[in-house]
Design an enzyme around this catalytic site. Structure first.
Site, short mmCIF file in Angstrom:
data_model
loop_
_atom_site.label_atom_id
_atom_site.label_comp_id
_atom_site.label_asym_id
_atom_site.label_seq_id
_atom_site.Cartn_x
_atom_site.Cartn_y
_atom_site.Cartn_z
N ASN A 156 -8.03 -9.54 -5.31
CA ASN A 156 -6.61 -9.71 -4.97
C ASN A 156 -6.32 -9.69 -3.48
OD1 ASN A 156 -7.29 -6.96 -5.06
ND2 ASN A 156 -5.18 -6.37 -5.42
N LYS A 179 -21.12 -6.23 -4.53
CA LYS A 179 -20.94 -7.31 -5.51
C LYS A 179 -19.57 -7.90 -5.24
CE LYS A 179 -19.53 -8.71 -9.19
NZ LYS A 179 -18.58 -9.87 -9.27
N GLY A 232 -11.01 -2.28 -9.42
CA GLY A 232 -10.78 -3.29 -10.44
C GLY A 232 -9.98 -2.71 -11.60
N SER A 233 -10.13 -3.32 -12.76
CA SER A 233 -9.30 -2.95 -13.91
C SER A 233 -9.76 -1.63 -14.54
CB SER A 233 -9.36 -4.06 -14.96
OG SER A 233 -10.69 -4.20 -15.41
N VAL A 236 -12.73 -2.11 -17.13
CA VAL A 236 -14.08 -2.21 -16.56
C VAL A 236 -14.46 -0.88 -15.90
CG1 VAL A 236 -15.51 -3.37 -14.84
CG2 VAL A 236 -13.98 -4.71 -16.28
N GLY A 237 -13.49 -0.22 -15.28
CA GLY A 237 -13.77 1.08 -14.66
C GLY A 237 -14.30 2.09 -15.67
N CYS A 288 -2.44 -3.64 -7.17
CA CYS A 288 -2.53 -2.49 -8.05
C CYS A 288 -1.25 -1.65 -7.93
CB CYS A 288 -3.75 -1.66 -7.72
SG CYS A 288 -3.87 -1.24 -5.97
N GLN A 333 -6.29 -15.68 -15.88
CA GLN A 333 -5.29 -14.62 -15.64
C GLN A 333 -3.89 -15.14 -15.92
OE1 GLN A 333 -6.04 -11.59 -15.07
NE2 GLN A 333 -7.62 -11.27 -13.53
N GLU A 387 -0.94 -3.08 -17.62
CA GLU A 387 -0.83 -3.81 -16.36
C GLU A 387 -0.95 -5.31 -16.64
OE1 GLU A 387 -4.20 -3.59 -13.74
OE2 GLU A 387 -2.89 -3.22 -12.03
N GLU A 466 -9.48 6.49 -1.38
CA GLU A 466 -9.90 5.59 -0.33
C GLU A 466 -8.62 5.11 0.32
OE1 GLU A 466 -12.16 2.30 -1.76
OE2 GLU A 466 -13.24 3.48 -3.21
#
Ligand code: NAD
Length: 490
Positions: A156, A179, A232-233, A236-237, A288, A333, A387, A466
């Site tokens: 994004n 990655k 990320g989403s 997947v997290g 996000c 998406q 989301e 972060e």
């Protein structure tokens, strides 16, 4: 194809050199603004990931053996090189995401600020000294790198996402395998080129292109990757946490949000409208931190809704600096967004404006979603709880402050939150009680500054932060050192 900014085939960076995939696989990267092919990325698989990790391991001893100040000098050289090439970085970001050139340049500036801040940490990287309960005993902590860091990012804000991970990982003395996001391979590739030109030793940062299952999953599972940092989403997290948890690798997860923005009856409504539009629709809602739940006091609900619709009607959608928002990142998406809205309609919600793909001749070829406002969505249904990651926001009525706060907190996520009010008591109570990693007063659901920690609670992350100096805690281990003095030997 665009052959001036990046190659037709965007390769990996392994051990300081560009490499194709072992099996020659490629994937297509389309322009979100036109739907046309921009370039192809290397479809890396486990074998390629293994080579990248081996390269990072080989470089680890020399890189971690440098002083943090020396590492900071190299990272500062990269920051300067990024600044000198900021226009090119921004042009690549704009081409890959469809965001306006000015917005891409703004994002690039943020990435450079992050680089400069983290390079400066080479002269700090503080541990601490403290007291001991025992006489003649001295206690301190120092930081040590972990080893190879596996960094996985979303598309994004592609150059900011690279900078948020690479600079803190490297300043701490780790080497890394990044990655890249499959929708923005050229941005990551160009960053690798700049980093090597600026003097980053080969193997310190390796960049693998590829799809998540093919190239991301083997990085997470690799036994020699000491820390995984993922943006990320949430879905997947969760998978990443499970895989990494089995081998007790350290994991930092920066995940999704369903961020509330509360408009009280004493708010400056013009200011609130301005910030709702930015929160919901900037970067086509692919943040996000996007404001996707607008909670409005009953007393001003009708007036505010009309103001918001009027201003939303004026938004321009397109890829230029004259536009307010661009396309979404890819067609899959976009189709997911349309499906979510259709589902919401079926469950009784009203679409006040927007509601589908833009199919007029100017937008038909690109992946353009009309800015969408929904009302009467049940707070328990998918559009309210999941989301959507697009320019789609829902309006909710609240009878008073307590109801608004309770609705704000009624979410599986907890990333950012905002309140518009002139009442100090309301804003203090809200910022204290709202379940979020970031709470904002009288602006947008926005984070973050390079020196401030960003991250969420509940399903928005796993508690790490972060960037800021707090990011150093992800990429370093603390060691306690006790020094005991023998008075007789003085
Ligand atoms: P995604 O989770 O589908 O993909 C993100 C990255 O993970 C990509 O590089 C992808 O290739 C990789 N990936 C996919 N499957 C994988 C797997 N099984 N193993 C390892 N890697 C895998 O997310 P997306 O749709 O590309 O990005 C949008 C999401 O990112 C949203 O949920 C958004 O909220 C989140 N996001 C969070 C932050 C934050 O700081 N909290 C910032 C930006 C984006």
């Amino acid at each position: 194809m665009n052959t001036t900014l990046f190659p037709e085939i965007v390769l990996n960076w392994i051990d300081g050199a560009e490499k194709g995939a072992s099996d020659g696989a490629l994937f297509n990267n389309l322009s979100p603004a036109t739907g046309k092919l921009l370039c192809q990325g290397v479809g890396s698989k486990q074998t390629d990931v293994e080579k990248a990790v081996a390269s990072a391991q080989k470089a680890y001893s020399a890189w971690s053996g440098m002083t943090p100040v020396q590492r900071g000098d190299i990272l500062m050289a990269i920051a300067r090189h990024m600044r000198a090439n900021a226009e090119t970085i921004a042009a690549i970001v704009a081409a890959e995401t469809g965001m306006a050139p000015a917005a891409a340049l703004g994002e690039t500036g943020g990435a450079i600020a992050q680089a400069e801040f983290m390079a400066g940490e080479g002269r700090r990287l503080y541990g601490r000294t403290t007291t001991s309960a025992v006489p003649n005993k001295y206690a301190m902590t120092v930081r040590h790198p972990l080893g190879v860091a596996g960094l996985i990012i979303a598309a994004n804000t592609p150059i900011a996402n690279v900078a948020w991970k690479v600079f803190p990982a490297l300043i701490c003395g780790n080497t890394a395998v990044l990655k890249a996001a499959e929708d923005t391979p050229a941005t990551a590739w160009y960053f690798g080129k700049l980093a090597h030109e600026a003097g980053l030793p080969p193997g310190v940062l390796n960049i693998v292109q590829g799809l998540g299952e093919d190239a991301g999953a083997p990085l997470v599972a690799h036994p020699d990757v000491a820390v995984i940092s993922f943006t990320g989403s949430t879905a997947v997290g969760r998978q990443i946490a499970e895989t990494a948890g089995r081998r007790l690798a350290k994991v930092s997860l920066e995940l999704g949000g369903k961020n509330p923005l509360v408009v009280c009856d004493d708010a400056d409504l013009d200011n609130a409208v301005k910030w709702v539009l930015l929160s919901a629709f900037s970067n086509a809602g692919q943040r996000c931190a996007a404001g996707s739940r607008i909670i409005i006091f009953d007393a001003i609900y009708d007036e505010f809704r009309e103001m918001l619709i009027t201003q939303t009607e004026k938004l321009k959608v397109g890829p230029t600096d004259m536009d307010d928002l661009g396309p979404v990142i890819n067609e899959t998406q976009l189709n997911n967004m349309v499906a979510s809205i259709d589902q919401a309609r079926a469950e009784g919600a009203n679409v006040l404006i927007g509601g589908g793909r833009m199919t007029d001749p100017e937008h038909a070829d690109g992946f353009y979603m009309a800015p969408t406002i929904i009302e009467n969505a049940d707070p328990g249904t998918g559009i309210s709880t999941q989301e959507v990651f697009g320019p789609i926001t829902c309006l909710y009525r609240a009878k008073d402050f307590d109801a608004a706060l309770s609705m704000a907190n009624d979410s599986p996520y907890g990333l950012t939150a905002c309140i518009h009010s002139r009442n100090v008591h309301r804003v203090m109570e809200f910022t204290q009680k709202v379940q979020a990693g970031v709470a904002v007063v009288n602006a947008g659901t926005y984070g973050s500054e390079p020196h401030m920690p960003f991250g969420g609670v509940k399903q928005s992350g796993n508690g790490s932060r972060e960037p800021g100096t707090e990011a150093l805690d992800i990429y370093s281990n603390l060691k306690d050192i006790y020094i005991c003095v023998e008075p007789d030997l003085i």
